[in-house]
Design an enzyme around this catalytic site. Structure first.
Site, PDB file in Angstrom:
ATOM      1  N   SER A 143       0.840  -1.197   0.000  1.00 13.66           N
ATOM      2  CA  SER A 143       0.000   0.000   0.000  1.00 13.66           C
ATOM      3  C   SER A 143       0.871   1.241   0.000  1.00 13.66           C
ATOM      4  O   SER A 143       2.082   1.171   0.219  1.00 13.66           O
ATOM      5  CB  SER A 143      -0.911   0.005   1.237  1.00 13.66           C
ATOM      6  OG  SER A 143      -0.133   0.028   2.431  1.00 13.66           O
ATOM      7  N   GLY A 178      -5.078  13.280  10.645  1.00 15.61           N
ATOM      8  CA  GLY A 178      -5.420  11.904  10.965  1.00 15.61           C
ATOM      9  C   GLY A 178      -4.989  11.528  12.363  1.00 15.61           C
ATOM     10  O   GLY A 178      -3.816  11.686  12.707  1.00 15.61           O
ATOM     11  N   ALA A 181      -3.912   5.203  14.159  1.00 17.97           N
ATOM     12  CA  ALA A 181      -2.742   4.610  14.799  1.00 17.97           C
ATOM     13  C   ALA A 181      -1.451   5.336  14.437  1.00 17.97           C
ATOM     14  O   ALA A 181      -0.707   5.794  15.315  1.00 17.97           O
ATOM     15  CB  ALA A 181      -2.642   3.129  14.405  1.00 17.97           C
ATOM     16  N   ILE A 184      -1.445   9.412  15.382  1.00 19.41           N
ATOM     17  CA  ILE A 184      -1.324   9.795  16.795  1.00 19.41           C
ATOM     18  C   ILE A 184       0.013   9.331  17.368  1.00 19.41           C
ATOM     19  O   ILE A 184       0.585   9.989  18.240  1.00 19.41           O
ATOM     20  CB  ILE A 184      -2.517   9.261  17.625  1.00 19.41           C
ATOM     21  CG1 ILE A 184      -2.657  10.035  18.933  1.00 19.41           C
ATOM     22  CG2 ILE A 184      -2.430   7.775  17.854  1.00 19.41           C
ATOM     23  CD1 ILE A 184      -3.019  11.481  18.765  1.00 19.41           C
ATOM     24  N   GLY A 268      -4.363   7.283   6.404  1.00 22.39           N
ATOM     25  CA  GLY A 268      -4.483   5.905   5.956  1.00 22.39           C
ATOM     26  C   GLY A 268      -3.628   5.601   4.740  1.00 22.39           C
ATOM     27  O   GLY A 268      -2.933   6.469   4.199  1.00 22.39           O
ATOM     28  N   HIS A 443       1.003 -11.026  41.248  1.00 20.52           N
ATOM     29  CA  HIS A 443       0.841  -9.731  41.935  1.00 20.52           C
ATOM     30  C   HIS A 443       2.221  -9.202  42.353  1.00 20.52           C
ATOM     31  O   HIS A 443       3.061  -9.971  42.822  1.00 20.52           O
ATOM     32  CB  HIS A 443      -0.031  -9.912  43.181  1.00 20.52           C
ATOM     33  CG  HIS A 443      -0.103  -8.671  44.026  1.00 20.52           C
ATOM     34  ND1 HIS A 443      -0.924  -7.610  43.712  1.00 20.52           N
ATOM     35  CD2 HIS A 443       0.553  -8.328  45.171  1.00 20.52           C
ATOM     36  CE1 HIS A 443      -0.767  -6.662  44.627  1.00 20.52           C
ATOM     37  NE2 HIS A 443       0.127  -7.080  45.520  1.00 20.52           N
TER      38      HIS A 443
END
Length: 464
Positions: A143, A178, A181, A184, A268, A443
């Protein structure tokens, strides 16, 4: 023109293409790999690896400036932009080099350089020098960044995710179009490195989060470090005084202006399919320009052609591209030999964003209709390990069906890259909330946050 014949022709030498080529070889097919270039895979060259290097630099600067919480005093923190970017490119080139080393193992006569296009359903032409007859083909062309109309014509004022890492120095200011993902991630990293950043996004989601409360939390958290505008519409862009001027409309319909040294298009990526002449191959294209294909076998309707990776615009992340490439290569070899193809169930979807805090979306997407769902929630503000580390921001939302079987969720918080894997495995294994909570969790760890969310879900089920 040189004439070649093969069982499987793989178009594209990225993650999916390399995996397809190796899978076809393993299945006994005579395969060729067609490389248009530049090679090195999107992830290694312009995607996940260079962006993580930028994020790591930004995190180091941010940590150095924010030690007071622990009683540690640090002064005089400065950022050397050229040095940051020099390290980024050096490490990036190492990752790309690793990809090329793998390709070098392939016989030279099975690697063909040039842009491929279909002549008919079993013939390709590469450049003006090679004609290839194939029994099956795999489209793995990857892409390219999408550049919205108003940003075209900005010349050097425009950066894309393919060019941003090539700059010699950090810009003084940056407008990012934009808040997904990639947008940002880069925006926050740049802000932490001292760049004045403005993010403009047309939607209401942020960092891939669609659950409203988590998206709002993300906007508030990231908004401390940069100017973030959701539900905004870009109207125009032009070069002005050596920088870029953006005219846009905010969510209230008011006209706004942002000026920045550079603008980054992070709206994108689109599949690289236009130059392939898919119509000549007899493929039926959807409204998005992508061939109709079966998501389990990756076989396209109408021809012995398969599609994988970012080229199919389905799940454009590396682990999916690698798996799709393997499926496509194996099935292409089967088609070439006249055998039945395999239908492979898709993995549970998993998408991550490596901001601070991290974000992730797993499995079934968020829906506002909760009639048939149980939803478990937790807030990191008082989670023990998160408070110890000073990373107590964000929360979890996990959903299950009315019987308590886990479906998916969204996350915003510390160590989400690990929490998301645990939930992905639980969904893939068909676990209920009770079965998941019965597994051991040490824990004190951030993983205990999952128990909190699961307990809330179980309580809801008990009340039903």
């Amino acid at each position: 023109m040189r004439e070649l014949a093969c069982d499987v022709a793989v178009i594209g030498a990225g993650t999916a293409g390399i995996a397809a080529r190796r899978a076809a070889d393993k299945a006994g097919a005579r395969a060729v790999l067609i490389e248009r270039g530049p090679g090195g895979t999107t992830c290694a060259r312009v995607g996940c690896m260079p962006s993580k290097l930028l994020i790591a630099a930004g995190a180091a600067a941010h940590s150095a400036r924010n030690t007071d919480l622990f009683g540690i005093r640090v002064s005089g923190v400065s950022v050397d932009g050229p040095a940051v970017l020099a390290r980024l490119r050096a490490e990036r080139d190492r990752f790309v080099g690793g990809v090329f080393e793998g390709l070098d193992d392939l016989p030279a006569e099975t690697r063909i350089a040039g842009a491929a296009r279909f002549v008919d359903r079993d013939t390709l032409v590469v450049g003006e020098h090679t004609r290839i007859r194939f029994r099956a083909a795999v489209i793995a062309t990857g892409s390219s960044p999408t550049v919205p109309g108003p940003l075209r014509g900005l010349g050097a004022g425009l950066l894309t995710t393919d060019t941003v890492f090539e700059t010699a120095d950090l810009p003084e200011s940056l407008a990012v179009l934009g808040a997904g993902a990639v947008g940002i991630e880069i925006a926050q990293a740049m802000a932490r490195l001292g760049v004045a950043v403005t993010v403009i996004d047309a939607g209401d989601t942020i960092a891939g989060l669609s659950e409203p409360d988590l998206a709002d939390q993300a906007a508030a958290i990231f908004g401390v470090e940069l100017a973030l505008h959701r539900n905004a519409t870009l109207e125009a862009a032009e070069l002005e005084d050596g920088g870029v001027r953006l005219d846009w409309t905010d969510r209230q319909g008011r006209a706004q202006v942002t000026r920045a040294a550079r603008v980054l298009a992070a709206a994108g990526r689109a599949p690289n399919l236009d130059a392939l002449n898919l119509a000549a191959a007899g493929l039926h294209l959807g409204e998005d320009g992508v061939p109709d294909f079966d998501r389990r076998s990756l076989v396209c309707a109408g021809a012995p052609i398969l599609i994988a990776g970012d080229a199919d615009a389905w799940r454009p992340v590396l682990h999916e591209a690698s798996r799709q490439g393997e499926i496509a290569g194996t099935n292409a070899a089967a088609l070439a030999a006249g055998r039945a193809v395999a239908a492979v169930e898709p993995w549970t979807s998993l998408a991550m964003v490596f901001t601070h805090p991290q974000a992730a979306a797993i499995g079934a997407p968020y829906t506002a209709d909760r009639a048939d769902r149980l939803v478990g929630a937790m807030d990191f503000s008082d989670q023990g390990r998160a408070r110890v580390d000073g990373h107590n921001r964000g929360g979890l939302r996990i959903w299950a069906d009315r019987e308590g079987r886990l479906l998916g969720g969204e996350m915003l918080g510390p160590a989400v890259e690990h929490l998301a894997h645990l939930l992905t495995y639980a969904v893939a294994d068909g676990l209920t909330a009770q079965e998941a909570i019965d597994r051991p969790i040490y824990h004190p760890t951030v993983e205990e946050a999952l128990k909190t969310a699961l307990r809330g879900m179980i309580q809801q089920k008990d009340k039903c």
